[in-house]
Design an enzyme around this catalytic site. Structure first.
Site, PDB file in Angstrom:
ATOM      1  N   ASP A 145      -8.201 -15.687  12.662  1.00 51.27           N
ATOM      2  CA  ASP A 145      -7.934 -14.671  12.000  1.00 51.27           C
ATOM      3  C   ASP A 145      -6.700 -13.871  12.890  1.00 51.27           C
ATOM      4  OD1 ASP A 145      -8.326 -12.452  10.324  1.00 51.27           O
ATOM      5  OD2 ASP A 145      -9.218 -11.264  12.008  1.00 51.27           O
ATOM      6  N   LEU A 146      -5.894 -13.041  12.242  1.00 49.10           N
ATOM      7  CA  LEU A 146      -4.882 -12.463  12.905  1.00 49.10           C
ATOM      8  C   LEU A 146      -5.205 -11.197  13.586  1.00 49.10           C
ATOM      9  CD1 LEU A 146      -1.821 -12.391  13.717  1.00 49.10           C
ATOM     10  CD2 LEU A 146      -1.291 -11.449  11.428  1.00 49.10           C
ATOM     11  N   ASP A 147      -5.346 -10.174  12.499  1.00 47.88           N
ATOM     12  CA  ASP A 147      -5.592  -8.653  13.017  1.00 47.88           C
ATOM     13  C   ASP A 147      -6.971  -8.720  13.571  1.00 47.88           C
ATOM     14  OD1 ASP A 147      -5.726  -6.081  13.104  1.00 47.88           O
ATOM     15  OD2 ASP A 147      -6.260  -5.574  11.319  1.00 47.88           O
TER      16      ASP A 147
ATOM     17  N   THR B  14      -3.326  -4.969  14.858  1.00 45.06           N
ATOM     18  CA  THR B  14      -2.401  -4.218  14.285  1.00 45.06           C
ATOM     19  C   THR B  14      -3.222  -3.303  13.564  1.00 45.06           C
ATOM     20  OG1 THR B  14      -2.831  -6.219  12.665  1.00 45.06           O
ATOM     21  CG2 THR B  14      -0.562  -6.004  13.636  1.00 45.06           C
TER      22      THR B  14
ATOM     23  N   LYS C  23     -11.069  -3.104   7.752  1.00 48.76           N
ATOM     24  CA  LYS C  23     -10.773  -4.460   8.469  1.00 48.76           C
ATOM     25  C   LYS C  23     -10.974  -5.613   7.597  1.00 48.76           C
ATOM     26  CE  LYS C  23     -10.397  -2.901  13.220  1.00 48.76           C
ATOM     27  NZ  LYS C  23     -11.269  -2.851  14.486  1.00 48.76           N
TER      28      LYS C  23
ATOM     29  N   ARG D 297      -4.736  -5.385   0.954  1.00 49.21           N
ATOM     30  CA  ARG D 297      -3.895  -4.120   0.799  1.00 49.21           C
ATOM     31  C   ARG D 297      -4.307  -3.373  -0.538  1.00 49.21           C
ATOM     32  NH1 ARG D 297       2.053  -5.105   0.791  1.00 49.21           N
ATOM     33  NH2 ARG D 297       1.661  -6.600   2.476  1.00 49.21           N
TER      34      ARG D 297
ATOM     35  N   SER E 209      -5.401 -15.652   7.353  1.00 50.06           N
ATOM     36  CA  SER E 209      -5.532 -14.043   7.572  1.00 50.06           C
ATOM     37  C   SER E 209      -5.520 -13.431   6.386  1.00 50.06           C
ATOM     38  CB  SER E 209      -4.205 -13.667   8.398  1.00 50.06           C
ATOM     39  OG  SER E 209      -3.983 -12.182   8.409  1.00 50.06           O
ATOM     40  N   ALA E 210      -6.038 -12.169   5.999  1.00 51.68           N
ATOM     41  CA  ALA E 210      -5.787 -11.500   4.813  1.00 51.68           C
ATOM     42  C   ALA E 210      -4.375 -10.884   4.420  1.00 51.68           C
ATOM     43  CB  ALA E 210      -6.685 -10.544   4.515  1.00 51.68           C
TER      44      ALA E 210
ATOM     45  N   LYS F 140     -11.610 -12.487   1.576  1.00 52.83           N
ATOM     46  CA  LYS F 140     -13.001 -12.706   2.294  1.00 52.83           C
ATOM     47  C   LYS F 140     -13.732 -11.695   1.901  1.00 52.83           C
ATOM     48  CE  LYS F 140     -10.026 -13.551   6.481  1.00 52.83           C
ATOM     49  NZ  LYS F 140      -9.418 -13.209   7.634  1.00 52.83           N
TER      50      LYS F 140
ATOM     51  N   GLU G  22     -12.957 -14.706  14.187  1.00 54.94           N
ATOM     52  CA  GLU G  22     -12.869 -13.569  13.581  1.00 54.94           C
ATOM     53  C   GLU G  22     -13.511 -12.308  13.793  1.00 54.94           C
ATOM     54  OE1 GLU G  22     -12.204 -11.824  10.763  1.00 54.94           O
ATOM     55  OE2 GLU G  22     -11.346 -13.243   9.283  1.00 54.94           O
ATOM     56  N   ASP G  23     -13.024 -11.189  13.602  1.00 50.99           N
ATOM     57  CA  ASP G  23     -13.283  -9.982  14.255  1.00 50.99           C
ATOM     58  C   ASP G  23     -13.953  -9.023  12.751  1.00 50.99           C
ATOM     59  OD1 ASP G  23     -10.706  -9.366  12.839  1.00 50.99           O
ATOM     60  OD2 ASP G  23     -10.939  -7.375  13.626  1.00 50.99           O
TER      61      ASP G  23
HETATM   62  P1  B16 Z   1      -1.250  -6.421   4.804  1.00 48.70           P
HETATM   63  P2  B16 Z   1      -6.681  -9.940   9.178  1.00 48.70           P
HETATM   64  C1  B16 Z   1      -5.948  -8.105   7.542  1.00 48.70           C
HETATM   65  O1  B16 Z   1      -5.651  -8.765   8.434  1.00 48.70           O
HETATM   66  C2  B16 Z   1      -6.224  -6.470   8.092  1.00 48.70           C
HETATM   67  O2  B16 Z   1      -7.700  -6.430   9.120  1.00 48.70           O
HETATM   68  C3  B16 Z   1      -6.742  -5.435   7.092  1.00 48.70           C
HETATM   69  O3  B16 Z   1      -6.835  -4.191   7.604  1.00 48.70           O
HETATM   70  C4  B16 Z   1      -5.262  -5.376   6.061  1.00 48.70           C
HETATM   71  O4  B16 Z   1      -5.509  -4.441   4.960  1.00 48.70           O
HETATM   72  C5  B16 Z   1      -5.154  -6.834   5.428  1.00 48.70           C
HETATM   73  O5  B16 Z   1      -5.042  -7.751   6.770  1.00 48.70           O
HETATM   74  C6  B16 Z   1      -3.856  -6.918   4.574  1.00 48.70           C
HETATM   75  O6  B16 Z   1      -2.800  -6.726   5.463  1.00 48.70           O
HETATM   76  O7  B16 Z   1      -1.108  -5.103   4.379  1.00 48.70           O
HETATM   77  O8  B16 Z   1      -0.615  -6.831   5.878  1.00 48.70           O
HETATM   78  O9  B16 Z   1      -1.139  -7.563   3.837  1.00 48.70           O
HETATM   79  O10 B16 Z   1      -7.642  -9.313   9.904  1.00 48.70           O
HETATM   80  O11 B16 Z   1      -7.196 -10.853   7.776  1.00 48.70           O
HETATM   81  O12 B16 Z   1      -5.540 -10.707   9.823  1.00 48.70           O
HETATM   82 MG    MG Z   2      -9.185  -9.318  11.300  1.00 48.01          MG
END
Ligand code: B16
Ligand code: MG
Length: 222
Positions: free
Chosen positions: A9-11, A17, A45, A49, A114-115, A145, A169-170
């Site tokens: 996962d990224l964030d 982030t 998290k 978006r 990642s999302a 997810k 994953e977090d």
């Molecule tokens: P974006 P992950 C997620 O990243 C974030 O945890 C989540 O807070 C955010 O809303 C989502 O990405 C969408 O991000 O606005 O950049 O498309 O944890 O799945 O890496």
């Molecule tokens: Mg994450």
């Protein structure tokens, strides 16, 4: 040679982030007269978006037209990107680069799951993009997810069977997605939050090389 698929996962796993999402969502929420706390940010998290803005509007009892909704989404992302553009390698979470390098050296397959729709620019900013064989992000999935789609696409791109994949994953939703995909789920964060994960570490500094070896050899199982 043992080969496994490692999906990150990224964030919250590679970089934090969430603090930038918080600043951008707070500014946006406050601009339409809605309060926004760090505790609420926690609930976003791993959430997409669109879904994040829907939740903020529900918390603030607000309804918007479609045009207003999409305008606010763009404003939030522009603001978020202004933080992302200032990122560099110093923002990579502890021992992430080391773990990636060990896996690469051992010939393992590595993907991002990642999302975020901003995953590629973020990985570019922190100079980690070239370490990933496949990137699956918010632009590639139709189901968020805890649906396992993001990780199943990752396994497919890596040409690995789901049961031969390991997910870091977090978020609770991400751990559930990994479990539903029949992958080994490794929670990065707090035990109380991530108790559904097969294994939990506070961060990568806590993960021993024996543990990583065990994942690769298959001695460490789901
Ligand atoms: P974006 P992950 C997620 O990243 C974030 O945890 C989540 O807070 C955010 O809303 C989502 O990405 C969408 O991000 O606005 O950049 O498309 O944890 O799945 O890496
Ligand atoms: Mg994450």
């Amino acid at each position: 040679m043992h080969k496994k698929g490692f999906i990150f996962d990224l964030d919250g796993v590679i970089v934090d982030t969430a603090k930038y999402h918080f600043l951008a969502w707070k500014k946006l929420a406050n601009s339409i007269g809605v309060d926004f706390s760090e505790a609420q940010n926690e609930q976003l998290k791993g959430v997409s978006r669109v879904r994040s803005l829907e939740k903020i509007l529900a918390w603030g009892n607000k309804t918007l037209s479609e045009a207003e909704f999409s305008g606010l989404m763009d404003l939030k992302n522009d603001d978020y990107l202004s933080y992302i553009n200032k990122m560099d390698e110093s923002e990579i979470l502890p021992d992430v680069t080391k773990t990636l390098d060990v896996l690469i050296e051992k010939g393992q397959a590595i993907a991002l799951g990642s999302a975020s729709k901003n995953a590629t620019p973020i990985l570019q900013k922190v100079h980690l993009l070239e370490k990933f064989e496949a990137i699956v992000d918010g632009n590639d999935v139709s189901k968020a997810k805890p649906d396992p789609e993001v990780f199943l696409i990752g396994a497919k791109l890596l040409k690995m069977k789901p049961e031969d994949c390991i997910v870091f994953e977090d978020s609770v939703a991400g751990v559930q997605a990994a479990n539903t995909a029949n992958m080994i789920s490794i929670g990065i964060g707090e035990e109380e939050v991530l108790h559904e994960a097969d294994y939990i570490f506070k961060d990568f500094t806590e993960m021993s090389s024996d543990f990583v070896e065990g994942l690769i050899s298959g001695d460490i199982k789901k």
